[in-house]
Design an enzyme around this catalytic site. Structure first.
Site, PDB file in Angstrom:
ATOM      1  N   GLY A  91     -66.565  23.613  53.122  1.00 47.90           N
ATOM      2  CA  GLY A  91     -65.145  23.920  53.238  1.00 47.90           C
ATOM      3  C   GLY A  91     -64.214  22.732  53.250  1.00 47.90           C
ATOM      4  O   GLY A  91     -63.009  22.895  53.425  1.00 47.90           O
ATOM      5  N   TRP A  93     -63.185  20.761  50.787  1.00 51.03           N
ATOM      6  CA  TRP A  93     -62.189  20.804  49.714  1.00 51.03           C
ATOM      7  C   TRP A  93     -61.159  21.903  49.977  1.00 51.03           C
ATOM      8  O   TRP A  93     -59.979  21.738  49.662  1.00 51.03           O
ATOM      9  CB  TRP A  93     -62.875  21.010  48.367  1.00 51.03           C
ATOM     10  CG  TRP A  93     -63.430  19.731  47.793  1.00 51.03           C
ATOM     11  CD1 TRP A  93     -63.881  18.652  48.489  1.00 51.03           C
ATOM     12  CD2 TRP A  93     -63.580  19.397  46.413  1.00 51.03           C
ATOM     13  NE1 TRP A  93     -64.315  17.668  47.645  1.00 51.03           N
ATOM     14  CE2 TRP A  93     -64.150  18.093  46.359  1.00 51.03           C
ATOM     15  CE3 TRP A  93     -63.322  20.071  45.226  1.00 51.03           C
ATOM     16  CZ2 TRP A  93     -64.438  17.454  45.154  1.00 51.03           C
ATOM     17  CZ3 TRP A  93     -63.612  19.443  44.020  1.00 51.03           C
ATOM     18  CH2 TRP A  93     -64.157  18.148  43.980  1.00 51.03           C
ATOM     19  N   ASP A 109     -69.547  30.483  47.212  1.00 53.39           N
ATOM     20  CA  ASP A 109     -70.708  29.618  47.403  1.00 53.39           C
ATOM     21  C   ASP A 109     -71.912  30.488  47.701  1.00 53.39           C
ATOM     22  O   ASP A 109     -71.785  31.554  48.304  1.00 53.39           O
ATOM     23  CB  ASP A 109     -70.480  28.628  48.552  1.00 53.39           C
ATOM     24  CG  ASP A 109     -71.384  27.407  48.440  1.00 53.39           C
ATOM     25  OD1 ASP A 109     -72.611  27.582  48.558  1.00 53.39           O
ATOM     26  OD2 ASP A 109     -70.879  26.310  48.222  1.00 53.39           O
ATOM     27  N   ASP A 125     -72.591  34.387  44.012  1.00 49.42           N
ATOM     28  CA  ASP A 125     -73.056  33.609  42.865  1.00 49.42           C
ATOM     29  C   ASP A 125     -72.025  33.675  41.742  1.00 49.42           C
ATOM     30  O   ASP A 125     -71.602  34.770  41.342  1.00 49.42           O
ATOM     31  CB  ASP A 125     -74.393  34.193  42.403  1.00 49.42           C
ATOM     32  CG  ASP A 125     -75.110  33.339  41.374  1.00 49.42           C
ATOM     33  OD1 ASP A 125     -74.455  32.520  40.709  1.00 49.42           O
ATOM     34  OD2 ASP A 125     -76.336  33.501  41.237  1.00 49.42           O
ATOM     35  N   ASP A 149     -67.313  21.317  42.958  1.00 46.01           N
ATOM     36  CA  ASP A 149     -68.106  20.201  43.481  1.00 46.01           C
ATOM     37  C   ASP A 149     -69.582  20.607  43.515  1.00 46.01           C
ATOM     38  O   ASP A 149     -70.363  20.085  44.291  1.00 46.01           O
ATOM     39  CB  ASP A 149     -67.615  19.826  44.885  1.00 46.01           C
ATOM     40  CG  ASP A 149     -68.168  18.484  45.350  1.00 46.01           C
ATOM     41  OD1 ASP A 149     -68.523  17.649  44.496  1.00 46.01           O
ATOM     42  OD2 ASP A 149     -68.261  18.269  46.571  1.00 46.01           O
ATOM     43  N   LYS A 189     -67.494  18.040  39.240  1.00 48.15           N
ATOM     44  CA  LYS A 189     -68.476  16.966  39.380  1.00 48.15           C
ATOM     45  C   LYS A 189     -69.353  16.928  38.134  1.00 48.15           C
ATOM     46  O   LYS A 189     -69.766  17.955  37.600  1.00 48.15           O
ATOM     47  CB  LYS A 189     -69.355  17.199  40.605  1.00 48.15           C
ATOM     48  CG  LYS A 189     -70.464  16.161  40.776  1.00 48.15           C
ATOM     49  CD  LYS A 189     -71.332  16.469  41.980  1.00 48.15           C
ATOM     50  CE  LYS A 189     -70.588  16.175  43.263  1.00 48.15           C
ATOM     51  NZ  LYS A 189     -71.444  16.357  44.461  1.00 48.15           N
TER      52      LYS A 189
END
Length: 234
Positions: A91, A93, A109, A125, A149, A189
């Site tokens: 959490g 971000w 997540d 998902d 991320d 990322k």
């Protein structure tokens, strides 16, 4: 990264969250570690200034500073945005985005996450349409910004790790292509040399500007980079 962050969304498997350790347990923890690498990781966490800063500033993970530093270089966070955070546990971000006063904020997540006031978060998902639909119910319109991320569990083999993380970055870009509002932005990322050639070509077609950033909070020895694309062409 924190223990919880280290076990965040890494792929299709769910992993139970680990319990935190107090500073006074440093010596005991080191001796009870299952491997030398575990000992080194614990020692690094205990001495990491970003870990300590996150505790002082109330962030759930040191990764919060990566997004803050990315924003300092790009201005990617703006008031009134609708924002999606893919792979949002634990959490950090979400907390950073909320400080920039978004209109709406949602996240997803594989790991369960403690509620974040102001964010609509789903344990699910990104590859499951029902989970994505449940997340998107928290938005009144298409997102202005998609963040990711997500990272795969590392194997120690750099090429394998790069390919697995690249797959997650491609998934995030697929999501952005489907949902992002025209003029919107994307941040994900990537690893090693940055986005793959195919992904880089897609990004250039989809967005007006594309750049790679290694924020100072990203450890010097880490191969991670972040790609930031702005001005979605629609």
């Amino acid at each position: 990264m924190s223990e919880t962050e280290k076990r965040r969304w890494k792929g299709p498997d769910k992993t139970k969250r680990g319990s935190g350790r107090r500073m006074g347990e440093r010596k005991v923890t080191a001796y009870n570690a299952k491997s030398e690498s575990s000992k080194k990781w614990i020692e690094r966490q205990l001495s990491d200034p970003y870990v300590q800063k996150a505790k002082r500033d109330g962030y759930r993970a040191r990764a919060a500073y990566k997004l803050l530093e990315i924003h300092e270089q790009t201005g990617i966070l703006k008031p009134g945005q609708r924002v999606v955070d893919l792979g949002c546990a634990p959490g950090g971000w979400l907390q950073v985005v909320l400080k920039h006063k978004p209109k709406e904020l949602v996240g997803i997540d594989l790991l369960a996450i403690e509620p974040v006031v102001g964010a609509h978060v789903i344990e699910g998902d990104i590859m499951n349409p029902d989970d994505v639909a449940a997340m998107m119910k928290g938005l009144s319109g298409p997102p202005d910004l998609v963040l990711s991320d997500m990272a795969a569990n590392t194997t120690g083999h750099r090429q394998t790790d790069h390919l697995r993380t690249a797959t997650l970055a491609d998934m995030a870009l697929d999501f952005a292509e489907e949902h992002l509002v025209k003029g919107g932005a994307f941040c994900s990322k990537v690893f090693q040399g940055g986005a793959t050639a195919d992904m880089q070509e897609r990004l250039k077609r989809m967005f007006k500007t594309v750049k790679h950033i290694k924020p100072p909070a990203s450890r010097a020895g880490s191969p991670e980079l972040f790609v930031v694309a702005m001005g979605y062409r629609g």
